[in-house]
Enzyme design. Sequence first.
Site, PDB file in Angstrom:
ATOM      1  N   ASP A 227     -34.956  -9.788 -39.879  1.00 40.09           N
ATOM      2  CA  ASP A 227     -34.120 -10.666 -40.705  1.00 40.09           C
ATOM      3  C   ASP A 227     -34.877 -10.866 -42.011  1.00 40.09           C
ATOM      4  O   ASP A 227     -35.707 -11.752 -42.131  1.00 40.09           O
ATOM      5  CB  ASP A 227     -33.874 -11.988 -39.982  1.00 40.09           C
ATOM      6  CG  ASP A 227     -32.885 -12.871 -40.708  1.00 40.09           C
ATOM      7  OD1 ASP A 227     -32.141 -12.353 -41.563  1.00 40.09           O
ATOM      8  OD2 ASP A 227     -32.855 -14.078 -40.434  1.00 40.09           O
TER       9      ASP A 227
ATOM     10  N   CYS B  57     -28.351 -11.737 -45.443  1.00 39.34           N
ATOM     11  CA  CYS B  57     -27.144 -12.531 -45.713  1.00 39.34           C
ATOM     12  C   CYS B  57     -26.588 -12.130 -47.076  1.00 39.34           C
ATOM     13  O   CYS B  57     -26.030 -12.932 -47.804  1.00 39.34           O
ATOM     14  CB  CYS B  57     -27.422 -14.026 -45.615  1.00 39.34           C
ATOM     15  SG  CYS B  57     -28.723 -14.596 -46.702  1.00 39.34           S
TER      16      CYS B  57
END
Length: 103
Positions: free
Chosen positions: A34, A87
Amino acid sequence: GAAASCAVLANAQHFPVLLDAGGRREEFHRILADVPCSGDGTARKNVQVWHSWRRREALSLFSKQRNILLRALYLLPPGGICAYSTCSMNPIENEAVVLSALR
């Protein structure tokens, strides 16, 4: 070895190779990378993102994202699974990073 999990807050570009008590390399069979990103994918719920978003900053993240993904892939044993996550909707932070790492 026993199944285990760990969460790490560290410089993932330089994550160390961990050794077990016998000096053998510990393997991570599943890795979630991530990575830091520009956050433009959150703009719908957080309009403040557009006020601080800068194209140059978003483009500068490519190298760091690629290095983190390469390190994750290095730590995987054959058959392991790596999930790459941002994101961002920016293809330079997503598809381009993955393509570059797989070459």
